[in-house]
Design a protein around this motif. Structure first.
Motif, PDB file in Angstrom:
ATOM      1  N   ARG A  68      45.686   1.981 -32.128  1.00 41.93           N
ATOM      2  CA  ARG A  68      46.964   1.944 -31.596  1.00 41.93           C
ATOM      3  C   ARG A  68      47.852   0.874 -32.036  1.00 41.93           C
ATOM      4  NH1 ARG A  68      43.970   1.780 -27.092  1.00 41.93           N
ATOM      5  NH2 ARG A  68      43.367   3.690 -26.612  1.00 41.93           N
ATOM      6  N   GLU A  69      47.228  -0.191 -32.388  1.00 44.90           N
ATOM      7  CA  GLU A  69      48.147  -1.548 -32.592  1.00 44.90           C
ATOM      8  C   GLU A  69      48.641  -1.062 -34.141  1.00 44.90           C
ATOM      9  OE1 GLU A  69      46.450  -5.248 -32.629  1.00 44.90           O
ATOM     10  OE2 GLU A  69      45.380  -5.048 -30.743  1.00 44.90           O
ATOM     11  N   SER A  70      47.778  -0.581 -35.046  1.00 43.14           N
ATOM     12  CA  SER A  70      48.266  -0.124 -36.381  1.00 43.14           C
ATOM     13  C   SER A  70      49.490   0.758 -36.371  1.00 43.14           C
ATOM     14  CB  SER A  70      46.918   0.406 -37.040  1.00 43.14           C
ATOM     15  OG  SER A  70      46.107  -0.681 -37.383  1.00 43.14           O
ATOM     16  N   ASN A 130      51.501   1.513 -34.099  1.00 44.13           N
ATOM     17  CA  ASN A 130      52.595   0.738 -33.269  1.00 44.13           C
ATOM     18  C   ASN A 130      53.132  -0.035 -34.351  1.00 44.13           C
ATOM     19  OD1 ASN A 130      54.540   0.060 -31.625  1.00 44.13           O
ATOM     20  ND2 ASN A 130      53.316  -1.787 -31.084  1.00 44.13           N
ATOM     21  N   ASP A 131      52.494  -0.600 -35.195  1.00 45.89           N
ATOM     22  CA  ASP A 131      53.128  -1.282 -36.462  1.00 45.89           C
ATOM     23  C   ASP A 131      53.915  -0.444 -37.605  1.00 45.89           C
ATOM     24  OD1 ASP A 131      52.283  -3.982 -35.494  1.00 45.89           O
ATOM     25  OD2 ASP A 131      50.334  -4.095 -37.113  1.00 45.89           O
ATOM     26  N   ALA A 133      41.938   0.590 -29.594  1.00 51.49           N
ATOM     27  CA  ALA A 133      42.810  -0.219 -29.642  1.00 51.49           C
ATOM     28  C   ALA A 133      43.493  -0.737 -31.065  1.00 51.49           C
ATOM     29  CB  ALA A 133      42.385  -1.428 -28.939  1.00 51.49           C
ATOM     30  N   ARG A 134      42.519  -1.245 -31.965  1.00 45.70           N
ATOM     31  CA  ARG A 134      42.976  -1.298 -33.218  1.00 45.70           C
ATOM     32  C   ARG A 134      44.003  -0.308 -33.850  1.00 45.70           C
ATOM     33  NH1 ARG A 134      38.014  -3.343 -33.417  1.00 45.70           N
ATOM     34  NH2 ARG A 134      37.231  -1.516 -35.124  1.00 45.70           N
ATOM     35  N   ARG A 138      56.501  -2.780 -38.939  1.00 44.39           N
ATOM     36  CA  ARG A 138      55.836  -4.000 -39.369  1.00 44.39           C
ATOM     37  C   ARG A 138      54.588  -3.939 -40.334  1.00 44.39           C
ATOM     38  NH1 ARG A 138      56.189  -4.685 -33.427  1.00 44.39           N
ATOM     39  NH2 ARG A 138      53.907  -4.005 -33.412  1.00 44.39           N
TER      40      ARG A 138
END
Length: 89
Positions: free
Chosen positions: A60-62, A64-65, A57-58, A70
């Protein structure tokens, strides 16, 4: 907290741990301090899977950023650390 003194394990053997495991993870107390945690294989596998899920999950967030822009660049590690310290304040 489900616990068992190390002395009980020495005296009664693994059956003492087996009994305590019926109520969940077992904290083994040695010298009046929690020293170990004993889990069933199933509980351990679930813990590992949860850890892997959180890491995915971390990641995937990275990603996406990165894809959405971002992100920030810093001159060096000191500049990054200052920015992180400022975020905590």
């Amino acid at each position: 907290m489900n616990s068992i003194p190390a002395q009980d394990i020495k005296r009664r053997g693994i059956s003492a741990v087996d009994e305590a495991l019926r109520d969940g993870p077992v904290h083994v107390i040695k010298n009046n301090r929690p020293s170990y945690v004993v889990l069933t294989e199933a509980a351990y596998a679930k813990l590992l899977e949860s850890s892997h899920d959180a890491a995915r999950a971390r990641l995937r967030e990275s990603l996406n950023d990165l894809e959405t822009g971002r992100t920030s660049r810093y001159e060096n590690a000191d500049a990054l650390m200052k920015a992180l310290d400022a975020d905590e304040s």
